[in-house]
Scaffold this motif. Structure first.
Motif, short mmCIF file in Angstrom:
data_model
loop_
_atom_site.label_atom_id
_atom_site.label_comp_id
_atom_site.label_asym_id
_atom_site.label_seq_id
_atom_site.Cartn_x
_atom_site.Cartn_y
_atom_site.Cartn_z
N MET A 1 0.84 -1.20 0.00
CA MET A 1 0.00 0.00 0.00
C MET A 1 0.88 1.25 0.00
N LYS A 2 1.95 1.21 0.76
CA LYS A 2 2.89 2.33 0.82
C LYS A 2 3.61 2.49 -0.52
N MET A 3 4.07 1.38 -1.10
CA MET A 3 4.80 1.44 -2.36
C MET A 3 3.92 1.94 -3.52
N ILE A 4 2.69 1.48 -3.55
CA ILE A 4 1.79 1.90 -4.63
C ILE A 4 1.58 3.41 -4.59
N ASN A 5 1.42 3.94 -3.39
CA ASN A 5 1.23 5.38 -3.24
C ASN A 5 2.49 6.16 -3.59
N GLU A 6 3.62 5.73 -3.04
CA GLU A 6 4.85 6.52 -3.14
C GLU A 6 5.64 6.26 -4.42
N GLU A 7 5.62 5.03 -4.92
CA GLU A 7 6.44 4.69 -6.07
C GLU A 7 5.66 4.74 -7.39
N LEU A 8 4.42 4.28 -7.37
CA LEU A 8 3.62 4.28 -8.60
C LEU A 8 2.73 5.51 -8.71
N ASN A 9 2.64 6.27 -7.61
CA ASN A 9 1.78 7.47 -7.58
C ASN A 9 0.34 7.15 -7.95
N LEU A 10 -0.12 6.01 -7.46
CA LEU A 10 -1.51 5.60 -7.69
C LEU A 10 -2.23 5.51 -6.35
N PRO A 11 -3.53 5.79 -6.33
CA PRO A 11 -4.28 5.66 -5.08
C PRO A 11 -4.52 4.20 -4.73
N VAL A 12 -4.66 3.94 -3.43
CA VAL A 12 -5.03 2.61 -2.94
C VAL A 12 -6.34 2.75 -2.17
N LEU A 13 -7.33 2.00 -2.57
CA LEU A 13 -8.64 2.04 -1.92
C LEU A 13 -8.86 0.74 -1.16
N GLU A 14 -9.32 0.86 0.07
CA GLU A 14 -9.73 -0.31 0.84
C GLU A 14 -11.25 -0.37 0.82
N ARG A 15 -11.78 -1.30 0.06
CA ARG A 15 -13.24 -1.46 -0.02
C ARG A 15 -13.57 -2.89 -0.39
N SER A 16 -14.81 -3.27 -0.16
CA SER A 16 -15.25 -4.62 -0.52
C SER A 16 -15.22 -4.79 -2.03
N ILE A 17 -14.86 -6.00 -2.46
CA ILE A 17 -14.76 -6.34 -3.87
C ILE A 17 -15.75 -7.45 -4.18
N ASP A 18 -16.57 -7.25 -5.20
CA ASP A 18 -17.50 -8.30 -5.63
C ASP A 18 -16.77 -9.31 -6.51
N ARG A 19 -17.28 -10.53 -6.52
CA ARG A 19 -16.65 -11.59 -7.31
C ARG A 19 -16.51 -11.20 -8.77
N THR A 20 -17.55 -10.62 -9.35
CA THR A 20 -17.51 -10.33 -10.79
C THR A 20 -16.49 -9.25 -11.13
N GLU A 21 -16.07 -8.45 -10.15
CA GLU A 21 -15.03 -7.46 -10.43
C GLU A 21 -13.70 -8.12 -10.77
N LEU A 22 -13.50 -9.33 -10.27
CA LEU A 22 -12.28 -10.07 -10.61
C LEU A 22 -12.22 -10.36 -12.11
N TYR A 23 -13.38 -10.46 -12.74
CA TYR A 23 -13.44 -10.79 -14.17
C TYR A 23 -13.28 -9.56 -15.07
N THR A 24 -13.43 -8.38 -14.49
CA THR A 24 -13.40 -7.16 -15.31
C THR A 24 -12.28 -6.20 -14.93
N CYS A 25 -11.45 -6.56 -13.95
CA CYS A 25 -10.38 -5.65 -13.53
C CYS A 25 -9.26 -5.63 -14.56
N ASP A 26 -8.39 -4.65 -14.43
CA ASP A 26 -7.28 -4.48 -15.38
C ASP A 26 -6.07 -5.32 -15.01
N GLU A 27 -5.78 -5.41 -13.70
CA GLU A 27 -4.67 -6.24 -13.22
C GLU A 27 -5.07 -6.83 -11.87
N LEU A 28 -4.41 -7.92 -11.51
CA LEU A 28 -4.73 -8.60 -10.26
C LEU A 28 -3.47 -9.26 -9.73
N LEU A 29 -3.27 -9.20 -8.41
CA LEU A 29 -2.11 -9.86 -7.82
C LEU A 29 -2.43 -10.38 -6.43
#
Length: 207
Positions: A125-153
């Motif tokens: 979470m720290k690296m994404i903010n500081e190194e990639l300059n991207l926001p990190v959101l903590e929220r519930s994820i629905d199953r179908t979002e796994l099928y439509t997301c851009d990247e997953l790890l």
């Protein structure tokens, strides 16, 4: 590391027992594939809820659920499982935290979705903010979002950063390791191997 009750007694309780602690070290290798990406499936087994067993602790007994999910995935031709909470939200992998990239932001399940509050998750979470300059959101994820997301790890002490390229036989993004996931992986390995001065305080030399 393992903290355990060491009293030579039989009984169901946690109070008035002796405790002991030990650490053992073994060559580990890669827990899951970290280069080409892994293929995941959503498990039929649900994450043990916090009301039944504290999800924030690495309790040995809770790994029975993780083992069931992992074996189910592998025996059905996948590399790893993704487990839902009892209310149907994405919780984590069988033994890893999860991040997905969608609409320019990384999203990870909140601690209230029965996840382990992993150290690697916190660092990413720290690296994404500081190194990639991207926001990190903590929220519930629905199953179908796994099928439509851009990247997953998936991430963890053992899993490190494991790119997910497929979920339930559906490709994630273009079906290859994502650009931001690859960049994050490079930054992470530089940090944990002591190669990046900025993150020297994350490591302790062992001689």
């Amino acid at each position: 590391p393992l903290l355990y009750t060491s009293s030579e007694e039989i009984g169901v309780r946690l109070h008035n027992l002796n405790r002991a602690f030990f650490i053992y070290a073994v060559p580990f290798g890669n827990y899951v594939e970290i280069e080409a990406g892994i293929r995941c499936t959503v498990s039929s087994w649900r994450r043990v809820p916090d009301q039944a067993l504290p999800a924030r602790a690495k309790i040995t007994g809770s790994y029975a659920q993780a083992a069931l999910a992992k074996s189910e995935a592998v025996e059905n031709g996948f590399d790893e499982a993704i487990v839902l909470s009892v209310d149907g939200h994405v919780s984590e992998g069988s033994a890893e935290n999860l991040f997905m990239l969608k609409d320019g932001a990384f999203i990870t399940p909140p601690v209230t979705d029965d996840i382990l509050e992993g150290i690697t998750r916190q660092l990413l979470m720290k690296m994404i903010n500081e190194e990639l300059n991207l926001p990190v959101l903590e929220r519930s994820i629905d199953r179908t979002e796994l099928y439509t997301c851009d990247e997953l790890l998936l991430c963890g002490t053992g899993a490190q950063i494991s790119p997910v390229i497929e979920v339930d036989r559906r490709p994630v993004g273009d079906g290859k390791v994502g650009e931001f996931t690859q960049e994050l992986q490079n930054i992470y390995f530089g940090a944990v191997r002591g190669e990046t001065p900025k993150y020297k305080d994350w490591t302790i030399p062992v001689y």
